[in-house]
Design a protein around this motif. Structure first.
Motif, PDB file in Angstrom:
ATOM      1  N   SER A  45       0.840  -1.201   0.000  1.00  0.00           N
ATOM      2  CA  SER A  45       0.000   0.000   0.000  1.00  0.00           C
ATOM      3  C   SER A  45       0.870   1.243   0.000  1.00  0.00           C
ATOM      4  O   SER A  45       1.894   1.300   0.680  1.00  0.00           O
ATOM      5  N   THR A  47      -0.975   4.420   0.005  1.00  0.00           N
ATOM      6  CA  THR A  47      -1.843   5.401   0.647  1.00  0.00           C
ATOM      7  C   THR A  47      -2.759   4.668   1.605  1.00  0.00           C
ATOM      8  O   THR A  47      -2.901   3.442   1.536  1.00  0.00           O
ATOM      9  N   PHE A  48      -3.403   5.427   2.456  1.00  0.00           N
ATOM     10  CA  PHE A  48      -4.377   4.847   3.363  1.00  0.00           C
ATOM     11  C   PHE A  48      -5.725   5.488   3.082  1.00  0.00           C
ATOM     12  O   PHE A  48      -5.862   6.708   3.112  1.00  0.00           O
ATOM     13  N   ASN A  49      -6.710   4.669   2.756  1.00  0.00           N
ATOM     14  CA  ASN A  49      -8.088   5.119   2.595  1.00  0.00           C
ATOM     15  C   ASN A  49      -8.910   4.416   3.663  1.00  0.00           C
ATOM     16  O   ASN A  49      -8.841   3.198   3.797  1.00  0.00           O
ATOM     17  N   ASN A  54      -6.916   0.887  -0.667  1.00  0.00           N
ATOM     18  CA  ASN A  54      -5.743   1.752  -0.758  1.00  0.00           C
ATOM     19  C   ASN A  54      -5.157   1.704  -2.164  1.00  0.00           C
ATOM     20  O   ASN A  54      -5.307   0.710  -2.876  1.00  0.00           O
ATOM     21  N   LYS A  56      -1.956   1.014  -4.367  1.00  0.00           N
ATOM     22  CA  LYS A  56      -0.907   0.040  -4.090  1.00  0.00           C
ATOM     23  C   LYS A  56       0.115   0.008  -5.218  1.00  0.00           C
ATOM     24  O   LYS A  56      -0.162   0.437  -6.332  1.00  0.00           O
TER      25      LYS A  56
END
Length: 182
Positions: A45, A47-49, A54, A56
């Motif tokens: 990943s 980013t973090f959603n 996310n 990836k």
């Protein structure tokens, strides 16, 4: 009332996440790998959603279908978010590539300069990524290039990898890729 608001937001986020997950399974169906599909090595990943998948980076491996003993690994970004969850996101053209000899090289058939080794869709309709193969006859080196193209406009983003043909084990002379060109 103030203490109920965080619970409501959490319940709403969980419901949206569950709906997105269920809808993506319904729309995309189970992903069964076929014999020509690349092997997923790993994903990481970037980013973090909170609610949706996310973004990836995913690394895949493929074997050259014409040249035994050569494997290529490529890393592609995979979009998350709602469009990524439903499989309709247009993926960016940034792809890295590395190809290596992992066993004695054996050619199965003749090939032309620029033959497609692997092709994959990168959007719902118009964009695809391709790995192509060529032969540097002067240096006896297989050359692989990855790029993305689009129906309307192509992408100048690309990557190149080379595999020198060298003796393996008891072999005295390596095969010549020029002997296998059409």
């Amino acid at each position: 009332m103030a203490s109920l608001l965080p619970r409501f937001v959490l319940l709403w986020a969980f419901t949206l996440w569950a709906f997105t997950l269920a809808a993506s399974v319904f729309v995309a169906g189970p992903a069964a790998a076929g014999p020509d599909d690349p092997d997923l090595i790993f994903r990481k990943s970037t980013t973090f959603n909170l609610v949706t998948p996310n973004d990836k980076l995913a690394t895949y491996g493929i074997d050259d279908p014409v040249v035994e003993g050569v494997a290529c690994h490529y890393t592609v970004p995979e979009a998350g978010g709602i469009s990524g969850a439903f499989g309709v996101a247009e993926q960016v053209s940034d792809v890295s590539l590395a190809c290596h000899e992992y066993a004695p090289i054996r050619f199965k058939e003749k090939f032309a300069q620029g033959d497609v080794v692997f092709r994959e869709k990168r959007s719902l309709i118009f964009k695809k990524m391709q790995i192509i193969r060529g032969c540097d006859t002067k240096r006896n080196v297989l050359v692989y290039m990855v790029y993305s193209d689009k129906l309307i406009e192509g992408s100048p983003k690309n990557a190149t990898a080379t595999v020198p043909l060298q003796p393996w084990g008891a072999e005295r002379e390596p095969q010549k890729c020029a002997d296998w060109l059409k």
